[in-house]
Design a protein around this motif. Structure first.
Motif, PDB file in Angstrom:
ATOM      1  N   ALA A  56     -19.070 110.414 -40.574  1.00 15.68           N
ATOM      2  CA  ALA A  56     -18.259 110.720 -39.661  1.00 15.68           C
ATOM      3  C   ALA A  56     -17.706 109.717 -38.932  1.00 15.68           C
ATOM      4  O   ALA A  56     -18.689 108.694 -38.567  1.00 15.68           O
ATOM      5  CB  ALA A  56     -18.473 111.997 -38.836  1.00 15.68           C
ATOM      6  N   ARG A  57     -16.477 109.572 -38.464  1.00 15.00           N
ATOM      7  CA  ARG A  57     -15.952 108.458 -37.644  1.00 15.00           C
ATOM      8  C   ARG A  57     -15.305 108.886 -36.366  1.00 15.00           C
ATOM      9  O   ARG A  57     -14.701 110.016 -36.474  1.00 15.00           O
ATOM     10  CB  ARG A  57     -14.718 107.731 -38.522  1.00 15.00           C
ATOM     11  CG  ARG A  57     -15.538 107.073 -39.453  1.00 15.00           C
ATOM     12  CD  ARG A  57     -16.034 105.805 -39.338  1.00 15.00           C
ATOM     13  NE  ARG A  57     -16.798 105.298 -40.373  1.00 15.00           N
ATOM     14  CZ  ARG A  57     -17.952 105.292 -40.889  1.00 15.00           C
ATOM     15  NH1 ARG A  57     -18.722 106.359 -40.123  1.00 15.00           N
ATOM     16  NH2 ARG A  57     -18.552 104.762 -41.719  1.00 15.00           N
ATOM     17  N   PRO A  58     -15.517 108.369 -35.458  1.00 21.45           N
ATOM     18  CA  PRO A  58     -14.604 108.685 -34.062  1.00 21.45           C
ATOM     19  C   PRO A  58     -13.366 108.936 -34.403  1.00 21.45           C
ATOM     20  O   PRO A  58     -12.789 108.150 -35.004  1.00 21.45           O
ATOM     21  CB  PRO A  58     -14.960 107.546 -33.017  1.00 21.45           C
ATOM     22  CG  PRO A  58     -16.275 106.699 -33.359  1.00 21.45           C
ATOM     23  CD  PRO A  58     -16.060 106.959 -35.073  1.00 21.45           C
ATOM     24  N   ASN A  59     -12.673 109.859 -33.744  1.00 23.03           N
ATOM     25  CA  ASN A  59     -11.202 110.010 -34.031  1.00 23.03           C
ATOM     26  C   ASN A  59     -10.387 109.356 -32.871  1.00 23.03           C
ATOM     27  O   ASN A  59     -10.927 109.130 -31.619  1.00 23.03           O
ATOM     28  CB  ASN A  59     -10.906 111.416 -34.428  1.00 23.03           C
ATOM     29  CG  ASN A  59     -10.913 112.391 -33.248  1.00 23.03           C
ATOM     30  OD1 ASN A  59     -10.743 111.947 -31.857  1.00 23.03           O
ATOM     31  ND2 ASN A  59     -11.851 113.403 -33.637  1.00 23.03           N
ATOM     32  N   ALA A  60      -8.975 109.715 -32.788  1.00 22.10           N
ATOM     33  CA  ALA A  60      -8.287 109.032 -31.856  1.00 22.10           C
ATOM     34  C   ALA A  60      -8.359 109.667 -30.420  1.00 22.10           C
ATOM     35  O   ALA A  60      -8.301 109.022 -29.514  1.00 22.10           O
ATOM     36  CB  ALA A  60      -6.530 109.172 -32.186  1.00 22.10           C
ATOM     37  N   ALA A  61      -8.890 110.927 -30.508  1.00 18.02           N
ATOM     38  CA  ALA A  61      -9.302 111.563 -29.139  1.00 18.02           C
ATOM     39  C   ALA A  61     -10.588 110.762 -28.552  1.00 18.02           C
ATOM     40  O   ALA A  61     -10.573 110.535 -27.386  1.00 18.02           O
ATOM     41  CB  ALA A  61      -9.538 113.202 -29.160  1.00 18.02           C
ATOM     42  N   HIS A  62     -11.490 110.462 -29.369  1.00 15.53           N
ATOM     43  CA  HIS A  62     -12.495 109.908 -28.645  1.00 15.53           C
ATOM     44  C   HIS A  62     -12.442 108.393 -28.293  1.00 15.53           C
ATOM     45  O   HIS A  62     -12.768 108.038 -27.188  1.00 15.53           O
ATOM     46  CB  HIS A  62     -13.870 109.672 -29.983  1.00 15.53           C
ATOM     47  CG  HIS A  62     -14.315 110.978 -30.495  1.00 15.53           C
ATOM     48  ND1 HIS A  62     -14.063 111.279 -31.645  1.00 15.53           N
ATOM     49  CD2 HIS A  62     -15.168 111.737 -29.923  1.00 15.53           C
ATOM     50  CE1 HIS A  62     -14.727 112.605 -32.012  1.00 15.53           C
ATOM     51  NE2 HIS A  62     -15.450 112.853 -30.828  1.00 15.53           N
ATOM     52  N   LEU A  63     -11.301 107.907 -29.062  1.00 19.78           N
ATOM     53  CA  LEU A  63     -10.947 106.519 -28.704  1.00 19.78           C
ATOM     54  C   LEU A  63     -10.241 106.578 -27.260  1.00 19.78           C
ATOM     55  O   LEU A  63     -10.263 105.642 -26.623  1.00 19.78           O
ATOM     56  CB  LEU A  63     -10.372 105.679 -29.693  1.00 19.78           C
ATOM     57  CG  LEU A  63     -11.048 105.450 -30.914  1.00 19.78           C
ATOM     58  CD1 LEU A  63      -9.953 105.061 -32.322  1.00 19.78           C
ATOM     59  CD2 LEU A  63     -12.065 104.246 -30.689  1.00 19.78           C
ATOM     60  N   ALA A  64      -9.271 107.552 -27.235  1.00 20.81           N
ATOM     61  CA  ALA A  64      -8.565 107.779 -26.163  1.00 20.81           C
ATOM     62  C   ALA A  64      -9.481 108.042 -24.871  1.00 20.81           C
ATOM     63  O   ALA A  64      -9.095 107.577 -23.723  1.00 20.81           O
ATOM     64  CB  ALA A  64      -7.421 108.906 -26.267  1.00 20.81           C
ATOM     65  N   ILE A  65     -10.431 108.957 -24.923  1.00 21.21           N
ATOM     66  CA  ILE A  65     -11.472 109.133 -24.112  1.00 21.21           C
ATOM     67  C   ILE A  65     -12.119 107.714 -23.411  1.00 21.21           C
ATOM     68  O   ILE A  65     -12.231 107.425 -22.258  1.00 21.21           O
ATOM     69  CB  ILE A  65     -12.248 110.184 -24.395  1.00 21.21           C
ATOM     70  CG1 ILE A  65     -11.592 111.491 -24.518  1.00 21.21           C
ATOM     71  CG2 ILE A  65     -13.353 110.482 -23.224  1.00 21.21           C
ATOM     72  CD1 ILE A  65     -12.347 112.729 -25.162  1.00 21.21           C
ATOM     73  N   ALA A  66     -12.426 106.988 -24.465  1.00 21.74           N
ATOM     74  CA  ALA A  66     -13.084 105.779 -24.281  1.00 21.74           C
ATOM     75  C   ALA A  66     -12.074 104.770 -23.508  1.00 21.74           C
ATOM     76  O   ALA A  66     -12.826 104.106 -22.448  1.00 21.74           O
ATOM     77  CB  ALA A  66     -13.581 104.984 -25.411  1.00 21.74           C
ATOM     78  N   ALA A  67     -11.062 104.662 -23.915  1.00 18.57           N
ATOM     79  CA  ALA A  67     -10.034 103.956 -23.262  1.00 18.57           C
ATOM     80  C   ALA A  67      -9.644 104.342 -21.680  1.00 18.57           C
ATOM     81  O   ALA A  67      -9.190 103.448 -21.006  1.00 18.57           O
ATOM     82  CB  ALA A  67      -8.807 103.854 -24.007  1.00 18.57           C
TER      83      ALA A  67
END
Ligand code: APR
Length: 239
Positions: free
Chosen positions: A66-77
């Motif tokens: 599994a890969r992080p999706n755009a929501a995980h990335l937006a939370i990190a950002a």
């Protein structure tokens, strides 16, 4: 250093759906074809350790792909502009892999195991926790103290040791965001009540979540699009 506003993000299974991981309460209450009481309770563990180990071995193998999706990335950002703590009910490591630096796993971590019987009589110390990555654990695999290794997961029927730290984070927050959780399982479901008066609480979920609290503003959308909307909204409001 300038003062950064504090955001606490509470996430549940819904944030990882678009990464291909399934929720708990979808599909007729079955979790990957299993009754959660069989594979994720302390009674289930005592009844059939082999089944529970096998179940988590499969979840670990699935997580590897599994890969992080755009929501995980937006939370990190969000960390570019705010002081962020992620409090997650998920046992996957997709928040960390997306780049979030402060992640509190309320319900444990899939990639870790610990002795079934800790040195402190069934509770455990953090030093006993072993990182197995995506590897399998079998019956007969023992910890240094000689007891069977078990998943580092909070089973139904067990205490949630990190809840106090999560409460502290929520009490300190200037804004709370909840993503992809049915808010059906306590104590996590009650965390938002610790947000200080006047602190905005947003919830991203495509379904109507049974909440009777008027302070919660729902962005009714899937996590990826919902996070994009949320980030735009913060910018528009100048938060
Ligand atoms: N984006 C955002 N949310 C979604 C998406 C999506 N693409 N798809 C589904 N959801 C929402 C569902 O509408 C639901 O409200 O995710 C939520 C998932 O709810 P649950 O399956 O109940 O998962 P969660 O709230 O994380 O469960 C809490 O229960 O079984 C235990 O310990 C386990 O941590 C888990 C806890």
């Amino acid at each position: 250093m300038t003062h950064r506003k504090k955001i606490v993000v509470l996430t549940g299974a819904g944030v990882s759906v678009e990464s291909g991981l399934s929720t708990f309460r979808g599909q007729g209450g079955l979790w990957e074809g299993h009754d959660p009481q069989e594979v994720a309770s302390i009674e289930g563990w005592r009844r059939n350790r082999a089944l529970v180990l096998q179940f988590y071995n499969e979840r670990r193998a699935q997580l590897e792909h599994a890969r992080p999706n755009a929501a995980h990335l937006a939370i990190a950002a969000l960390e570019d502009r705010y002081d962020v703590t992620v409090v997650t009910q998920n046992v996957d490591n997709l928040h960390e892999r997306a780049g979030s630096t402060r992640v509190l796993h309320l319900h444990g971590e899939l990639t870790k195991v610990r002795p079934e019987d800790g040195i402190y009589d069934r509770t455990f110390s953090e030093e006993e926790v072993i990182d197995v990555g995506f590897g399998a654990v079998e019956p007969g695999d023992l910890a240094p103290n000689g007891s069977q290794l078990r998943p580092h997961i909070v089973f139904f029927g067990e205490a949630v040791p990190k809840i106090e730290r999560a409460i502290d984070c929520v009490q300190a927050a200037d804004l709370m965001l909840i993503v992809g959780t049915s808010l059906a399982v306590y104590p996590a479901a009650g965390l938002y009540r610790y947000a200080r008066a006047g602190v905005p609480v947003y919830l991203i979920d495509p379904e109507e979540v049974a909440l009777y609290d008027k302070r919660i503003v729902q962005i009714r959308d899937v996590a990826t699009r919902g996070m994009a909307r949320f980030t735009d909204m913060l910018r528009e409001k100048g938060f």
